[in-house]
Design a protein around this motif. Structure first.
Motif, PDB file in Angstrom:
ATOM      1  N   VAL A   1     -18.680  -4.707   3.559  1.00  0.00           N
ATOM      2  CA  VAL A   1     -17.420  -4.657   4.298  1.00  0.00           C
ATOM      3  C   VAL A   1     -16.191  -4.407   3.410  1.00  0.00           C
ATOM      4  O   VAL A   1     -15.414  -3.506   3.678  1.00  0.00           O
ATOM      5  N   PRO A   2     -16.018  -5.173   2.321  1.00  0.00           N
ATOM      6  CA  PRO A   2     -14.822  -4.932   1.504  1.00  0.00           C
ATOM      7  C   PRO A   2     -14.730  -3.491   0.993  1.00  0.00           C
ATOM      8  O   PRO A   2     -13.636  -2.938   0.909  1.00  0.00           O
ATOM      9  N   PHE A   3     -15.887  -2.902   0.686  1.00  0.00           N
ATOM     10  CA  PHE A   3     -15.856  -1.524   0.181  1.00  0.00           C
ATOM     11  C   PHE A   3     -15.448  -0.546   1.280  1.00  0.00           C
ATOM     12  O   PHE A   3     -14.723   0.420   1.037  1.00  0.00           O
TER      13      PHE A   3
ATOM     14  N   TRP B   1     -13.433  -1.159   3.704  1.00  0.00           N
ATOM     15  CA  TRP B   1     -11.975  -1.252   3.843  1.00  0.00           C
ATOM     16  C   TRP B   1     -11.260  -0.603   2.675  1.00  0.00           C
ATOM     17  O   TRP B   1     -10.210   0.007   2.849  1.00  0.00           O
TER      18      TRP B   1
ATOM     19  N   VAL C   1      -9.355  -5.382  -4.158  1.00  0.00           N
ATOM     20  CA  VAL C   1      -9.743  -5.244  -2.747  1.00  0.00           C
ATOM     21  C   VAL C   1      -9.599  -6.590  -2.017  1.00  0.00           C
ATOM     22  O   VAL C   1      -9.078  -6.656  -0.908  1.00  0.00           O
TER      23      VAL C   1
ATOM     24  N   TRP D   1      -6.109  -7.575  -1.054  1.00  0.00           N
ATOM     25  CA  TRP D   1      -5.687  -7.061   0.247  1.00  0.00           C
ATOM     26  C   TRP D   1      -6.289  -7.907   1.377  1.00  0.00           C
ATOM     27  O   TRP D   1      -5.602  -8.247   2.335  1.00  0.00           O
ATOM     28  N   MET D   2      -7.570  -8.265   1.229  1.00  0.00           N
ATOM     29  CA  MET D   2      -8.217  -9.042   2.302  1.00  0.00           C
ATOM     30  C   MET D   2      -7.515 -10.381   2.521  1.00  0.00           C
ATOM     31  O   MET D   2      -7.477 -10.887   3.642  1.00  0.00           O
TER      32      MET D   2
END
Lengths: 302, 314
Positions: free
Chosen positions: A39-41, A43, B147, B150-151
């Motif tokens: 998921v993080p990738f 996004w 990343v 941002w989350m």
């Protein structure tokens, strides 16, 4: 020595045959775990294509108006163009030196032993257990005091040495002890009779190594190259400590630096993150087999 | 030179005795020298850039030294170490480091073990699962932290999820209570894949026959796991836990990006403190002392964990 073989090729190991077949629940759990991990990738990629003014507030996995502008900004504003080039140089040189020096050393430790070679090997191996924070400050001072570099005299005084330079960035990575260990483990399982036969035929030692054993050792050379590449490419603390000017920034440093300047621009930042990820990802996908087996080798063998 | 000849003699004798013997011996001498030559570049490098720095660092830890000053390091004996004993910041950093390891290690190993057991079965696409789960491991901590930054941002993934559930958004990284767990969650996610791959390799080295024999003897799934899987995994589990401790206890890049050691030093690990002490306050001596204390703790805890997991058997 069947255990290392099994570990080196998990998919074909002895435990595979006759194992319980994975049912749907198993697949479902694994699939959700995999999706969660990815998921993080997803996004990261998505935001990198989202226009900057939307990237701060909107959250939509598929950008309404995809744009590649962020990548341009990453290259210019975040200095990623220069940083990618620097990282590449700083990474490729240690990859080459590791493949040459560490493999040669591992070969000799396994197949050309000399008096004291075992003791020397364990002495070298012991350094693998030393945390990086212990050697950080001394290495910094050694880079600063490198003779005849950066305005230094022969004794290492007067200038800045290798600080803030590409060679300085490479300095601690040229030979990694773990790679010597991996190469030695690999050659220990190689057949010594080949060398013996070649010697009887009058072949020189250098020729025996380059013509017989080096071609055989392609898998371990690949593992060493991959480990060195990802290790140096991903490094953060050392570049942070010894560089100052944007001209010698590495990718990881450029990302952190861009983050530190003013308001966060997530679009550009994520484009930079994608750029920083692509090289290691490509190397990984091309060599998955070696990657996973090398990881297992380092632990199960030895 | 006598040492060389001594070793040469130990090599299996030539099949043809007599005339062949001296020639053979002559040919084997260079073998030894070539061995030395092969080993020399790497060994020299490792000694100079891995071993010497350890000694150098130890010496520095007994000195007071600012790289900006004109004079060299000034010998102060064990003063730096004594100062650390009463140093609140250092004590706090040690506690934070331990907290970080404890927050990340158990969940990572437990989840990785569960996934490894599930993935230790033959079905189509298993290679994809393995590779995909491994991806976070190869991507740098810096990138991954960017990343996750941002989350955790005000409009990031986690807050969107909370709002979707009708809950108030959180400022994850800015609150003392949530900053460390937030960073730890990222590290669990990142370490999962590599731990799983190693444990999977361990699982597949356990002979299949053991399970079959246990099954025919009527052992259930749990008993097979408890009495075959866990003991069989011991060597690799030892390695995984020790490596995790070593890596986690040196956490730096993710904290630099996500929290900057804050809020209120609640995420300042020892490694972070060493960095600021050395490169912002220019106290190379006391920073070196901190590094050696950290080294001691890492060595002690990895040793204890190795003894704890593998010790009973040997």
């Amino acid at each position: 020595m069947s255990a290392p073989v099994a570990a080196a090729a998990p998919a074909r190991g002895p435990g595979w045959r006759g194992a319980v077949r994975g049912g749907w629940p198993t697949r479902l759990v694994l699939l959700s775990a995999t999706l969660l991990v990815l998921v993080p990738f997803a996004w990261m990629v998505s935001i990198s294509f989202t226009p900057e003014e939307q990237a701060f507030s909107s959250v939509s996995l598929l950008p309404a108006q995809p744009t590649a502008l962020n990548y341009g900004h990453a290259v210019t504003d975040a200095n990623l163009g220069r940083a990618m080039l620097n990282s590449l140089v700083v990474t490729v040189v240690p990859v080459l030196t590791n493949c040459l020096a560490a493999v040669a050393a591992g070969y000799a430790f396994a197949l050309l032993p000399f008096r004291g070679s075992t003791a020397l090997f364990y002495l070298l191996l012991s350094t693998a257990a030393i945390p990086g924070s212990v050697t950080l400050i001394p290495l910094f001072l050694m880079a600063k005091g490198f003779p005849l570099a950066g305005g230094n005299d022969l004794a290492g005084y007067g200038g800045t040495g290798l600080l803030d330079s590409l060679p300085g960035l490479m300095l601690p990575h040229l030979v990694m002890t773990m790679n010597i260990f991996l190469a030695r483990q690999y050659f220990t399982t190689a057949n010594p009779d080949l060398a013996e036969a070649a010697r009887v035929d009058g072949a020189g030692e250098l020729r025996i190594f380059t013509a017989i054993y080096l071609p055989l050792s392609r898998p371990i050379v690949a593992v060493i190259a991959i480990f060195t590449f990802t290790g140096v490419w991903d490094d953060f603390l050392w570049p942070l400590v010894i560089t100052q000017s944007p001209q010698v920034q590495t990718v990881q440093l450029a990302l952190a630096q861009f983050l530190a300047t003013g308001t966060v621009r997530y679009g550009t930042l994520m484009a930079g993150a994608v750029l920083a990820t692509v090289p290691v990802l490509v190397i990984f996908l091309l060599n998955q087999r070696h990657f996973v087996s090398g990881l297992a080798d380092g632990s199960v063998k030895g | 030179m006598s040492t060389l000849e001594q070793t040469a003699v130990r090599v299996p004798a030539a099949p043809a005795p007599g005339a062949a013997e001296p020639r053979r011996r002559r040919r084997l001498r260079p073998t030894q020298w070539i061995g030395v030559l092969f080993v020399l570049p790497a060994s020299l490098y490792v000694v100079v850039y891995q071993l010497v720095p350890v000694v150098y660092g130890l010496v520095l830890s007994f000195t007071e030294y600012s790289p900006l000053s004109r004079s060299g390091p000034e010998w102060v004996g064990v003063a730096n170490y004594f100062a650390l004993v009463g140093d609140e910041d250092f004590g706090r950093a040690l506690a934070v480091t331990g907290q970080y390891v404890l927050m990340v290690l158990p969940p990572t190993v437990a989840i990785a073990l569960g996934l490894a057991v599930l993935a230790n079965r033959p079905f189509r696409g298993i290679g994809f699962f393995r590779s995909a789960l491994y991806v976070p491991h190869i991507v740098s901590l810096t990138t991954v932290a960017v990343v996750w930054l941002w989350m955790y941002s005000p409009n990031g993934l986690f807050n969107e999820a909370l709002t979707g559930l009708g809950l108030p958004p959180q400022s994850w990284l800015l609150e003392e209570d949530t900053a460390m767990p937030a960073v730890a969650a990222m590290r669990v996610w990142k370490a999962l894949g590599s731990n799983m791959v190693l444990l999977l390799a361990g699982l597949q080295s356990i002979p299949r026959e053991l399970y079959e024999a246990a099954s025919t003897d009527g052992a259930g799934a749990w008993r097979r796991f408890r009495h075959i899987t866990l003991p069989g995994l011991r060597p690799i589990l030892t390695y995984v836990v020790a490596m995790d401790i070593i890596y986690l206890a040196q956490g730096f890049a993710e904290l630099f990006i996500l929290t900057g050691g804050g809020p209120l030093a609640s995420t300042t690990t020892v490694n972070y403190l060493i960095y600021t002490e050395a490169f912002q306050y220019n106290s190379f001596g006391s920073a070196s002392a901190m590094a050696f204390v950290l080294f001691g703790f890492i060595a002690a805890f990895s040793f204890l964990s190795i003894r704890g997991i593998a010790g009973r058997r040997s």
